[in-house]
Design an enzyme around this catalytic site. Sequence first.
Site, PDB file in Angstrom:
ATOM      1  N   ASP A   1      -4.098  -1.115  10.134  1.00 22.82           N
ATOM      2  CA  ASP A   1      -5.148  -1.735   9.320  1.00 22.82           C
ATOM      3  C   ASP A   1      -4.794  -3.178   8.975  1.00 22.82           C
ATOM      4  OD1 ASP A   1      -6.009   0.836   9.417  1.00 22.82           O
ATOM      5  OD2 ASP A   1      -6.042   1.184   7.248  1.00 22.82           O
TER       6      ASP A   1
ATOM      7  N   GLU B   1       0.836  -1.211   0.000  1.00 24.61           N
ATOM      8  CA  GLU B   1       0.000   0.000   0.000  1.00 24.61           C
ATOM      9  C   GLU B   1       0.870   1.260   0.000  1.00 24.61           C
ATOM     10  OE1 GLU B   1      -3.656  -0.299   2.034  1.00 24.61           O
ATOM     11  OE2 GLU B   1      -4.055   1.860   2.017  1.00 24.61           O
TER      12      GLU B   1
END
Length: 402
Positions: free
Chosen positions: A186, A174
């Site tokens: 996350d 990411e």
Amino acid sequence: MGQSSEKRFNRGSAEERSPDIASVLEIEDPVDVRASAPGRVEFIGNHTDYNGGWVMGATIDRRVEVALRRQSDRQVRLRSEADVPTVEVDLNRIERQSGTEGWANYVLGMINVLRSEGLELPVGFELRVGSTLPVGAGLSSSAALELASGVAMSEAYGGKFELGELARLAQRAENEFVGVPCGLLDQAVVALGGADRLVRLDARTEEIDSVPFPPETKIWIFRTHQAHALSEGGYQERHDESRAVREELRSLLGMKEVEHLVDVPPARLEQLREQLPETLYRRARHVTTEHRRVQRMVQLLEAGEREEAGTLLFESHASSRADYENSTEALDFVVDQLREQGGVLGARLTGAGFGGAVMAWTRTGYGKAQAQEVVQAYAERFGAELEMLACQPAPGVGVVGR
Ligand code: ADP
Ligand code: MG
């Protein structure tokens, strides 16, 4: 992500797409592997992560599911049930996609990081994605997509990755491939969370561990649908203010005592109050007390003290509201409504703030009718819809079928 693009992803109402369904994807054809990953909610630890502090998250029973089938050629075909185009790339030329095809980057980024860790993909694959998780809602559909894809690929091509390692690889995908500078929370929660636990991350050391989630309690998420764009500017501003006050404190206390903002004990900060600009003082007070609330939360949950643990959630909100100023009238209203209801242990804004959502932690006796009262009061006050999601911590990422 704004509301219009968010809509493209939401298929059917929350009621229609029951979170309990065993398989999100309706695929008849044989596949090699199905993997599924939950969304997550920030339980406590508001803006502590980039200040070197502790943060806790819970998985929720809204999931992203992927079905993977190896192909005989070198093509990778990515499809989603969401209203986004199918993306097809050659395994020899994995390039970053843009525009409406940008959703594929979460999967392509995983291919890259897994390969860089030695996973060999001799043939391409087709991957289909289904989801019951709202997208761009701060519930981490991105991490769920990364980890479900990562687990599916690892399983299909004989990888041997531990979940903690996969979480770090997903964060790297990411950060580096998608280009979003997110922290590890996350991915850590999506990978390592579970129905009976919360995940605690120490952002300084990146140490991850689990904390018992008290039985017979539930999580509710109330989404205001207030503009997300606002949150990005506010987030950056708080980030800058945190750095600024850390620098001020370093010059007052020395580098050694203030590696991170959370290192300054609240009592010490209080003594320095007059020497700091008022706003920066309050930003620091939020961060340094919030970090300690997370630490206290771990102790309380381990001891099964849910009443007091719930109070900490209200305190967290009050601190975000008054000191970090990342709450809104709408979020405050929802928290104030919840405070008056029976069965609510605690409630607070969750995520970046400046709009977004409130999380409530309740006893299982608290039901839809009570949550509906909050939705009704909100409609009367703001003339807008408050979306309510009843959640339960759920298993972390894993293989769910073949
Ligand atoms: P959040 O993680 O809070 O949901 P992000 O902006 O980090 O929000 O990630 C959302 C992005 O993840 C979407 O814009 C899309 O690119 C991708 N995504 C998530 N779920 C899906 C899905 N079911 N199908 C296709 N892309 C998805
Ligand atoms: Mg995300």
